[in-house]
Every structure is written in structure tokens, then in C-alpha cells.
Design a protein around this motif. Structure first.
Motif, PDB file in Angstrom:
ATOM      1  N   VAL A 115     -20.503 -18.997  23.451  1.00  0.00           N
ATOM      2  CA  VAL A 115     -20.055 -18.992  24.945  1.00  0.00           C
ATOM      3  C   VAL A 115     -19.609 -18.369  25.960  1.00  0.00           C
ATOM      4  O   VAL A 115     -19.991 -17.672  26.656  1.00  0.00           O
ATOM      5  N   HIS A 116     -18.758 -17.314  24.328  1.00  0.00           N
ATOM      6  CA  HIS A 116     -17.887 -16.142  25.383  1.00  0.00           C
ATOM      7  C   HIS A 116     -18.375 -14.956  24.676  1.00  0.00           C
ATOM      8  O   HIS A 116     -18.354 -13.822  25.345  1.00  0.00           O
ATOM      9  N   GLY A 117     -19.659 -14.920  24.915  1.00  0.00           N
ATOM     10  CA  GLY A 117     -20.971 -13.909  24.782  1.00  0.00           C
ATOM     11  C   GLY A 117     -20.692 -13.308  23.033  1.00  0.00           C
ATOM     12  O   GLY A 117     -20.702 -12.063  23.205  1.00  0.00           O
ATOM     13  N   LEU A 118     -20.192 -13.449  21.713  1.00  0.00           N
ATOM     14  CA  LEU A 118     -19.896 -12.838  20.815  1.00  0.00           C
ATOM     15  C   LEU A 118     -21.015 -13.378  20.314  1.00  0.00           C
ATOM     16  O   LEU A 118     -21.302 -14.516  19.579  1.00  0.00           O
ATOM     17  N   SER A 119     -21.044 -12.398  18.763  1.00  0.00           N
ATOM     18  CA  SER A 119     -22.407 -12.928  18.117  1.00  0.00           C
ATOM     19  C   SER A 119     -22.300 -13.490  17.040  1.00  0.00           C
ATOM     20  O   SER A 119     -23.238 -13.382  16.558  1.00  0.00           O
ATOM     21  N   GLU A 120     -20.991 -13.979  16.373  1.00  0.00           N
ATOM     22  CA  GLU A 120     -20.877 -14.783  15.152  1.00  0.00           C
ATOM     23  C   GLU A 120     -20.712 -15.609  15.772  1.00  0.00           C
ATOM     24  O   GLU A 120     -20.224 -17.173  15.368  1.00  0.00           O
ATOM     25  N   TRP A 121     -22.515 -16.650  15.252  1.00  0.00           N
ATOM     26  CA  TRP A 121     -22.375 -18.105  16.122  1.00  0.00           C
ATOM     27  C   TRP A 121     -23.365 -18.239  15.052  1.00  0.00           C
ATOM     28  O   TRP A 121     -24.819 -17.042  15.079  1.00  0.00           O
TER      29      TRP A 121
END
Length: 286
Positions: A115-121
Motif C-alpha cells: 500500500v505504501h509503494g514498498l517492494s517487500e510484499w
């Protein structure tokens, strides 16, 4: 026909094969296809240019929308592949599961990062059999990293290549990691997290604190980092990674050094050579 339609048809065919002959290999192949398809869907909805929602309500709605989109793809495929298995609905639950087969599915592990545009998912599916993780698939779509493991095989793999934990024997040379399991933990749990981080800062080389847990456990299994601990019993954050680490040859216990299970209140996965020292440091946290 689009490539997505072709991939979906393949996933459906693999689910039917597993349903008719539920060997570990067939069920694993079906789970890989289901998780990849859900991951592709969520990757289409992801952008690193995304910025944080304006308020908590908007954030929660975005997280739920992601979960719903992933579940709509993967749940029917996983249930189709093993119709006798139960389904764990709440990904933040902990504790022992009843006997038999159960799917623990994290629709978007590290959803807050997505949701926050971070790649760790990523997306994870773990089949629990009679109270223990039996097989698992973890997919990180941004990096295109696919982890797999089957209990008793002695093999955990990343994109088909076997994983092995690090050979370090000194905690002072180790990179160690922890993270918050869920929002709204008790004040006592937060105190223990803080105290354990302080203890590790005084003992390890580098201390990291991040989410999701499964990503950190994949790194322990592969030897990029050396230990991960958590004051938590959240099943969805630990089941997949515990199996990856143990099948890779790492150590998985609670913080008292007893074999980890879903009945445990806390968790440590580590390279075998630093387990005893890590337990001693973390055991100082009352």
C-alpha cells in the motif's frame, strides 16, 4: 486469450490433478500456480510511486481491498486442489490448529508495504498437516523470488536452487532481524521487543527490524542473514518461514530453546552455529 487466462487455466488444471491424486508434488505444484497467479494480480496493482494513504481509515480500506483481490484468485484454486483441507480465515490468529489438513494463506504478506509503494510484499500458502507445517510456497512478485519446501525432504529452495543457512559461529559477526507481528500488541510485548533489540544491539553485528517475517526467514534459510526472532504466535507470519529454515538445515525453536510449534508463544530461527548464543542473549529478556 490473454496470458493471464492461459496461466489461470494452467492453475486450474494443476488443481484438478492434485485433487485426483494429492501427492506432495502435485499439491505443491498446484499451490505454486495459485500463488503465482495471485502475485501477478497484485503486481499489476502495485506501483513504487504510490504514497501513503492520508489516514488510517484509507490505509485499512486499501489493505482489505488487496486481500480481497488476492483471495478471489487463490482461495478457490487452493480449495479445489485439496478439497478436504480446512481454511484459516484470520491471518493474524495464533495457536494450535485441529488435526487434519489446513491452508494458512496470507493474501498479501507485507500488505502495508504494498500500500505504501514498498517492494517487500508477497503471497504465501502453507499446508499444515496434523499441527505442523507440511509444505509451503512463498512468492515475492517484485523480485520474482519463489520459495518452496516440503516437510521431511531436507530441501528448501529459492527459484529451484537449494538453500542453506550461514555457517557463522559468532553472534558478534551476525546480522539478526526481528519485527512487529501485528498492530495492537500488548504493552508487555512491546516492552519485550524493545528489550530484545537492545540486547541484540549489544551482542550482534547488525540488528534489523522490518516486516514481513516470512521474507526475513527466507533470508535466514538462504544464509543472507543469520537469525530472526519474534515475540509472537501469529501463525501466518511464521509457518512458511519455519518450514523453509528447518528444511534448509537451520534451527527453529522458541526463545527457551524448545522445538517451536503453533503452541509456542515466541520464536527463533537461526544458523545452527549461533543458536546457543542467540538464545542466551534473548533469554535475558524477562
Amino acid at each position: 486469450m490473454t496470458s493471464f487466462d492461459t496461466e489461470r487455466q494452467t492453475a486450474e488444471r494443476l488443481a484438478d490433478i492434485a485433487a485426483s491424486d494429492p501427492t506432495d508434488g502435485a499439491v505443491l505444484a498446484a499451490a505454486v500456480a495459485a500463488v503465482r497467479l495471485a502475485g501477478r494480480t497484485m503486481l499489476d496493482a502495485f506501483s513504487e510511486r504510490t504514497r501513503t494513504p492520508d489516514d488510517l481509515g484509507s490505509l485499512v480500506r486499501a489493505i482489505h481491498a488487496n486481500d480481497d483481490a488476492s483471495l478471489a484468485i487463490a482461495r478457490r484454486l487452493l480449495e479445489r486442489s485439496l478439497p478436504t483441507a480446512g481454511w484459516v480465515d484470520d491471518e493474524l490468529e495464533g495457536g494450535v490448529l485441529p488435526p487434519g489438513d489446513w491452508w494458512i494463506f496470507d493474501a498479501v504478506e507485507g500488505n502495508v508495504n504494498h500500500v505504501h509503494g514498498l517492494s517487500e510484499w508477497g503471497i504465501s500458502a502453507t499446508l499444515v498437516r496434523d499441527g505442523a507445517p507440511h509444505l509451503t510456497v512463498v512468492y515475492e512478485p517484485v523480485a520474482d523470488r519463489l520459495y518452496t519446501a516440503v516437510r521431511g525432504s531436507g530441501v528448501a529452495a529459492l527459484n529451484g536452487e537449494p538453500l542453506r543457512p550461514s555457517t557463522k559461529t559468532e553472534l558478534k559477526a551476525a546480522i539478526v532481524t526481528t519485527g512487529q507481528a501485528r498492530p495492537g500488541e500488548s504493552a508487555e510485548t512491546y516492552r519485550r521487543i524493545g528489550a530484545s533489540v537492545t540486547a541484540m544491539l549489544n551482542s550482534a553485528l547488525v540488528v534489523r527490524m522490518t516486516v514481513p517475517a516470512t521474507f526475513q526467514l527466507g533470508l535466514v534459510a538462504g544464509g543472507q542473514t543469520d537469525a530472526f526472532w519474534q515475540h509472537s504466535d501469529v501463525r501466518s507470519g511464521l509457518a512458511a518461514g519455519a518450514l523453509l529454515v528447518s528444511e534448509a538445515g537451520g534451527s527453529v525453536t522458541d526463545l527457551q530453546g524448545r522445538p517451536w510449534s503453533f503452541a509456542s508463544n515466541d520464536f527463533l530461527a537461526s544458523a545452527p552455529g549461533i543458536q546457543r548464543e542467540a538464545l542466551a542473549v534473548l533469554g535475558e529478556v524477562a
